[in-house]
Write a protein that holds these residues in place. Structure first.
Motif, short mmCIF file in Angstrom:
data_model
loop_
_atom_site.label_atom_id
_atom_site.label_comp_id
_atom_site.label_asym_id
_atom_site.label_seq_id
_atom_site.Cartn_x
_atom_site.Cartn_y
_atom_site.Cartn_z
N MET A 187 -3.11 -25.40 63.67
CA MET A 187 -2.31 -24.50 65.38
C MET A 187 -2.73 -23.11 65.49
SD MET A 187 0.83 -23.68 61.49
CE MET A 187 1.60 -22.77 62.61
N THR A 329 2.78 -41.11 63.14
CA THR A 329 3.48 -39.92 64.06
C THR A 329 4.19 -40.80 65.30
OG1 THR A 329 1.95 -38.06 63.76
CG2 THR A 329 2.71 -38.64 65.50
N GLY A 339 8.90 -33.79 68.09
CA GLY A 339 7.39 -32.68 67.57
C GLY A 339 7.74 -32.02 66.69
N SER A 340 9.23 -30.83 66.29
CA SER A 340 9.32 -29.83 66.04
C SER A 340 9.73 -30.09 64.73
CB SER A 340 10.69 -29.53 66.60
OG SER A 340 11.04 -28.14 65.77
N SER A 343 6.77 -31.40 62.90
CA SER A 343 5.65 -30.79 62.25
C SER A 343 6.45 -29.37 61.09
CB SER A 343 5.72 -29.00 63.69
OG SER A 343 6.88 -28.58 64.40
#
Length: 569
Positions: A187, A329, A339-340, A343
């Motif tokens: 991150m 993924t 993507g959100s 994550s």
């Protein structure tokens, strides 16, 4: 006034903890893991960016890294066994960080002058830079493997002493550090590259490794000085005895050897025999074939271990697509997850992994170490059944009428494939890793999310059993492999893990279309089941019918599990 005593004692105990060798190992491991996670995340992004949003360089890098550890794992472990602990730890630390720093600097040069390098010698200079980056990064990974073996598999055992509870707590804490850094480090470097540039990201990683190297070097030295047992290594003579040998003092004046000193490591018995001074031992052919003999003897030693089936069971868990890697993924992107959401799912997976480490310490105290692996395996398999159900749930693209080899045949025969029809997992990975890539076509009707929801529910829930099982096998290897063979056995274990990991990528290459992903899920669960069947054989051999008495403590299992003397090849 009476309350000052306990407060003072509490302060002293806290101060002792923060100055203990155990805490210093945690700090050093956290810094080392943080740098590793940043680099592993960033190098894949850098290679994709450099090669025009293609996964070719990343795939080459992954194959080189996996192949190197597979071939050299036993040799690295043998090197760890042969040399003093401090020398091994410091050398691998310096080599690893130096290689990462060099790669960072080289990548900065490439990012800054890529347009000029493309025009030099028809781009061969740029190609040479790619080769150098992959080669140096591979050396860094090999050094990281040596560091992991010597610190996590050897130093931790010595610092814990003979206390199994302390060893379990240290293993769990180290694994929690791994989980946290696996979330936070990518991150951080991702934000730096997003708001800055790839050039700044390379500079930050290089600077971190430079500063971290000196701090970790100092921490290793302090831990070594605070733990005298680290200076004594089975299979190696003490410094005083080496000095006496250099002075040609007769052996009978040196004093008797301790039991640890008399148990020479298997590798030393092979590569440094008693007749090492004979002329044939110095021949060119003998020296050239020595690495092959080391690899062979390392695998033989691994096979002869009492924990062989436990180690194999862990390796079989690497043959799976049910993890948060680029394959899963990419598949999730085609099923409507952005993507959100991914994550958030990755964060939930890490939290469940931490729960698994906590569960490991609790179950081990209640049921014993071997039963912990048995219970963890049942828990993992039970959760993975959700993944099998997801294959046949509404919204699943699983379709056996579509040949898994159709896309591979199309590419090999050179038939054109329209971009909008690119359903290979390579295309999925590109969509999963590069949010700026061309979006996949919108479906004519909203797909059902039941299948993908069941898939990720099973994957995330299984992390509890997975990490608990991983810690179980790790501690079994730590407690049951003799000190003089810890390095080579763990090196071979790493090779086995990478071998099964390579097989899972080959499996994906052979069946790259989403319609075949369900088949990959079923194969993955089958390999996990086979791995736990191997562990069941190991556990039942040691405990018999008492294995099923999960609420009763194990009675001196260590005495039963003590491996037989190694067989000299």
């Amino acid at each position: 006034m009476e309350s000052s005593g306990p407060k003072k004692g509490c302060c002293v105990s806290i101060r002792d903890f923060f100055t203990s060798a155990k805490f210093l190992i945690y700090v050093g491991h956290a810094m080392s893991t943080w740098g590793d996670r940043m680099w592993n995340f960033a190098v894949a992004v850098f290679l994709v960016e450099l090669y025009g949003n293609s996964l070719l360089l990343t795939a080459v890098y992954g194959l080189v890294v996996a192949g190197s550890v597979l071939l050299l794992g036993a040799i690295i472990g043998d090197w760890v066994d042969r040399n003093p602990r401090l020398k091994v730890a410091q050398t691998s630390l310096v080599v690893q960080n130096t290689c990462v720093i060099l790669c960072g600097i080289l990548l900065m040069v490439v990012f800054q002058f890529k347009s000029q390098l493309v025009e030099l010698y028809n781009g061969w200079i740029l190609t040479t830079c790619y080769i150098l980056v992959i080669s140096i990064a591979n050396i860094a990974n090999l050094a990281s493997t040596a560091t992991s073996i010597t610190i996590q598999r050897d130093w931790v055992v010595v610092v814990a002493g003979q206390d199994s509870n302390k060893l379990a707590d240290m293993n769990a804490t180290v694994r929690i550090i791994d989980q946290l850094t696996n979330i936070l480090a990518p991150m951080l470097v991702g934000q730096i590259m997003a708001f800055g540039s790839h050039f700044i990201g390379c500079g930050f990683i290089s600077g971190w490794n430079l500063c971290s190297m000196f701090v970790e070097y100092t921490l290793l030295w302090k831990v070594y000085k605070m733990t005298p047992a680290l200076a004594v290594k089975a299979g190696q003579k003490e410094p005083q005895q080496q000095e006496l040998k250099q002075l040609n003092v007769p052996k009978d004046l040196e004093g008797g050897q301790s039991p640890e000193e008399s148990s020479q490591p298997l590798m030393n018995e092979i590569s440094v025999p008693n007749d090492a001074d004979s002329p044939q031992k110095h021949g060119c052919f003998y020296q050239m074939t020595e690495p092959l003999r080391t690899v062979k003897s390392g695998w033989v030693a691994y096979y002869n271990q009492n924990i062989f089936f436990a180690g194999m069971s862990l390796a079989f868990l690497y043959m799976t697509v049910l993890g948060f890697d680029c394959i899963t993924t990419g598949y999730a992107y085609t099923q409507g997850l952005n993507g959100s959401i991914l994550s958030l799912l990755m964060g939930a997976s890490a939290v469940m992994g931490i729960c698994g480490t906590v569960a490991f310490t609790w179950i081990r105290k209640k049921c014993g170490l071997i039963r912990t692996g048995f219970i963890s395996g049942i828990a993992q398999l039970s959760c993975l059944m959700l993944c099998v159900v997801s294959v046949f749930a509404p919204g699943s693209p699983f379709d056996l009428s579509v040949s898994p080899f159709q896309d591979l045949y199309t590419h090999l025969m050179g038939e054109p494939t329209l971009p909008e029809a690119d359903h290979t997992l390579t295309g999925l990975v590109r969509a999963g890793n590069l949010t700026t890539a061309a979006p996949s076509p919108e479906p004519s009707h909203p797909p059902s999310l039941l299948s993908v929801s069941l898939l990720f529910a099973g994957v995330i829930a299984a992390r509890v059993g997975l990490w608990s099982f991983d810690l179980t096998v790790t501690q079994l290897i730590q407690e049951n492999v003799i000190e003089s063979e810890r390095g080579v056995i763990n090196g071979v274990q790493n090779s086995m893990n990478y071998l099964l990991d390579l097989l899972h990528f080959i499996m994906v290459i052979l069946a790259p279309n989403p319609e075949a992903f369900g088949l990959l899920v079923i194969i993955s669960v089958s390999f996990v089941a086979m791995g736990h069947m191997m562990y069941f054989r190991f556990a039942f051999k040691n405990l018999g019918n008492h294995l099923f008495l999960c609420c009763s403590p194990e009675q001196k299992v260590e005495a039963v599990e003590t491996p037989s003397p190694p067989t000299t090849v």
